[in-house]
Scaffold this motif. Sequence first.
Motif, PDB file in Angstrom:
ATOM      1  N   GLU A   5     -14.489   8.907 -29.158  1.00 25.27           N
ATOM      2  CA  GLU A   5     -15.944   8.598 -28.854  1.00 25.27           C
ATOM      3  C   GLU A   5     -16.347   7.200 -29.255  1.00 25.27           C
ATOM      4  O   GLU A   5     -17.020   6.622 -28.945  1.00 25.27           O
ATOM      5  CB  GLU A   5     -16.686   9.547 -30.029  1.00 25.27           C
ATOM      6  CG  GLU A   5     -18.174   9.638 -29.678  1.00 25.27           C
ATOM      7  CD  GLU A   5     -18.959  10.808 -30.403  1.00 25.27           C
ATOM      8  OE1 GLU A   5     -20.237  10.595 -30.653  1.00 25.27           O
ATOM      9  OE2 GLU A   5     -18.590  11.428 -30.992  1.00 25.27           O
ATOM     10  N   PHE A   6     -15.623   6.516 -30.483  1.00 25.58           N
ATOM     11  CA  PHE A   6     -15.922   5.351 -30.800  1.00 25.58           C
ATOM     12  C   PHE A   6     -15.460   4.476 -29.896  1.00 25.58           C
ATOM     13  O   PHE A   6     -16.206   3.232 -29.696  1.00 25.58           O
ATOM     14  CB  PHE A   6     -14.810   5.292 -32.184  1.00 25.58           C
ATOM     15  CG  PHE A   6     -15.708   5.517 -33.337  1.00 25.58           C
ATOM     16  CD1 PHE A   6     -16.729   6.319 -33.413  1.00 25.58           C
ATOM     17  CD2 PHE A   6     -15.133   5.427 -34.648  1.00 25.58           C
ATOM     18  CE1 PHE A   6     -17.427   6.587 -34.716  1.00 25.58           C
ATOM     19  CE2 PHE A   6     -15.563   5.809 -35.796  1.00 25.58           C
ATOM     20  CZ  PHE A   6     -16.851   6.579 -35.675  1.00 25.58           C
ATOM     21  N   ALA A   7     -14.146   4.540 -29.018  1.00 23.72           N
ATOM     22  CA  ALA A   7     -13.536   3.615 -28.228  1.00 23.72           C
ATOM     23  C   ALA A   7     -14.751   3.556 -26.926  1.00 23.72           C
ATOM     24  O   ALA A   7     -14.991   2.721 -26.450  1.00 23.72           O
ATOM     25  CB  ALA A   7     -12.272   4.194 -27.773  1.00 23.72           C
ATOM     26  N   PRO A  33      -2.888  12.931 -36.548  1.00 25.26           N
ATOM     27  CA  PRO A  33      -4.315  12.907 -36.595  1.00 25.26           C
ATOM     28  C   PRO A  33      -4.819  14.432 -36.104  1.00 25.26           C
ATOM     29  O   PRO A  33      -4.261  15.097 -35.410  1.00 25.26           O
ATOM     30  CB  PRO A  33      -4.736  12.016 -35.416  1.00 25.26           C
ATOM     31  CG  PRO A  33      -3.675  11.353 -35.036  1.00 25.26           C
ATOM     32  CD  PRO A  33      -2.485  11.838 -35.558  1.00 25.26           C
ATOM     33  N   ASP A  92     -10.187  14.090 -35.448  1.00 20.88           N
ATOM     34  CA  ASP A  92      -9.846  12.519 -35.653  1.00 20.88           C
ATOM     35  C   ASP A  92      -9.872  11.894 -34.102  1.00 20.88           C
ATOM     36  O   ASP A  92     -10.296  10.882 -33.907  1.00 20.88           O
ATOM     37  CB  ASP A  92      -8.680  12.279 -36.413  1.00 20.88           C
ATOM     38  CG  ASP A  92      -8.671  12.623 -38.078  1.00 20.88           C
ATOM     39  OD1 ASP A  92      -9.769  12.514 -38.499  1.00 20.88           O
ATOM     40  OD2 ASP A  92      -7.691  12.917 -38.452  1.00 20.88           O
ATOM     41  N   ARG A  93      -9.114  12.707 -33.256  1.00 23.97           N
ATOM     42  CA  ARG A  93      -8.908  12.181 -32.085  1.00 23.97           C
ATOM     43  C   ARG A  93     -10.303  12.249 -31.253  1.00 23.97           C
ATOM     44  O   ARG A  93     -10.373  11.418 -30.632  1.00 23.97           O
ATOM     45  CB  ARG A  93      -8.063  13.039 -31.399  1.00 23.97           C
ATOM     46  CG  ARG A  93      -6.638  13.217 -31.893  1.00 23.97           C
ATOM     47  CD  ARG A  93      -5.770  14.128 -31.244  1.00 23.97           C
ATOM     48  NE  ARG A  93      -4.532  14.189 -32.114  1.00 23.97           N
ATOM     49  CZ  ARG A  93      -3.170  13.901 -31.806  1.00 23.97           C
ATOM     50  NH1 ARG A  93      -3.150  13.188 -30.696  1.00 23.97           N
ATOM     51  NH2 ARG A  93      -2.286  13.888 -32.502  1.00 23.97           N
ATOM     52  N   LEU A 100     -13.297  12.068 -32.456  1.00 28.30           N
ATOM     53  CA  LEU A 100     -14.184  10.719 -32.837  1.00 28.30           C
ATOM     54  C   LEU A 100     -13.619   9.226 -32.668  1.00 28.30           C
ATOM     55  O   LEU A 100     -14.348   8.477 -32.124  1.00 28.30           O
ATOM     56  CB  LEU A 100     -13.904  11.023 -34.492  1.00 28.30           C
ATOM     57  CG  LEU A 100     -15.210  10.105 -35.406  1.00 28.30           C
ATOM     58  CD1 LEU A 100     -16.497  10.363 -34.754  1.00 28.30           C
ATOM     59  CD2 LEU A 100     -14.874  10.309 -36.816  1.00 28.30           C
ATOM     60  N   SER A 101     -12.409   9.361 -32.723  1.00 22.59           N
ATOM     61  CA  SER A 101     -11.787   7.765 -32.200  1.00 22.59           C
ATOM     62  C   SER A 101     -11.946   7.742 -30.532  1.00 22.59           C
ATOM     63  O   SER A 101     -12.255   6.420 -30.256  1.00 22.59           O
ATOM     64  CB  SER A 101     -10.334   8.014 -32.407  1.00 22.59           C
ATOM     65  OG  SER A 101      -9.581   8.700 -31.661  1.00 22.59           O
TER      66      SER A 101
END
Length: 194
Positions: A119-121, A109, A113-114, A116-117
């Motif tokens: 932030e989503f989590a 990633p 990507d890291r 964004l993931s």
Amino acid sequence: IGYCNRVFLVQVMGGYCGFLAQMGALIVGAEGVFLHERGVSMESLLETLKYTRKRCSGEDPKLALYVNNERSDSHYNLNVLSAFFDKETEKSTSVRTSELGSLQQGGNPSPLDRILSGEFAYEIFNYLQSPEDYIADEDTNSCFHFIGVNQEEVNFFTDIDHLKSIIDDEYRRPLDQWWLEPLTDIMELVTMNK
């Protein structure tokens, strides 16, 4: 390049949405791109063939690269395109194909990507603790929501009913393909389709 002219046909993923194919073709300087949104016809193939023959004429070996979206056309698939170029250029050109497919997936990633993931989590964890803080529309009865990225904006916990109004269910792509016209115009400026 080698001792002969070459036509490379590279097929990329994307389903019915040609964003990956269009961006890939633009980034690598391909001569053309075959998209479901634009369609593939015998007329467009003959124009492409005419350009390819002109490009590959002369004594020095040349190459031409075309990017094909995996579902650009149900009849003119990668095998048909390859056979068409192979037959119509015969001895003057060698045709090579590559189907990237799952080679495009995976890998390490990127930092984006890291981020964004993460932030989503974070947002999902907060949502699970207090969902009432995240539901913007009080009139909704839906308990289903989605997280998505639209251009540069992250949309957290949008009601799933809204998703139906922004996607083309049949082709599994956005209704508003903001990238199609500008990138097609750019491709036409930098390739044969002037």
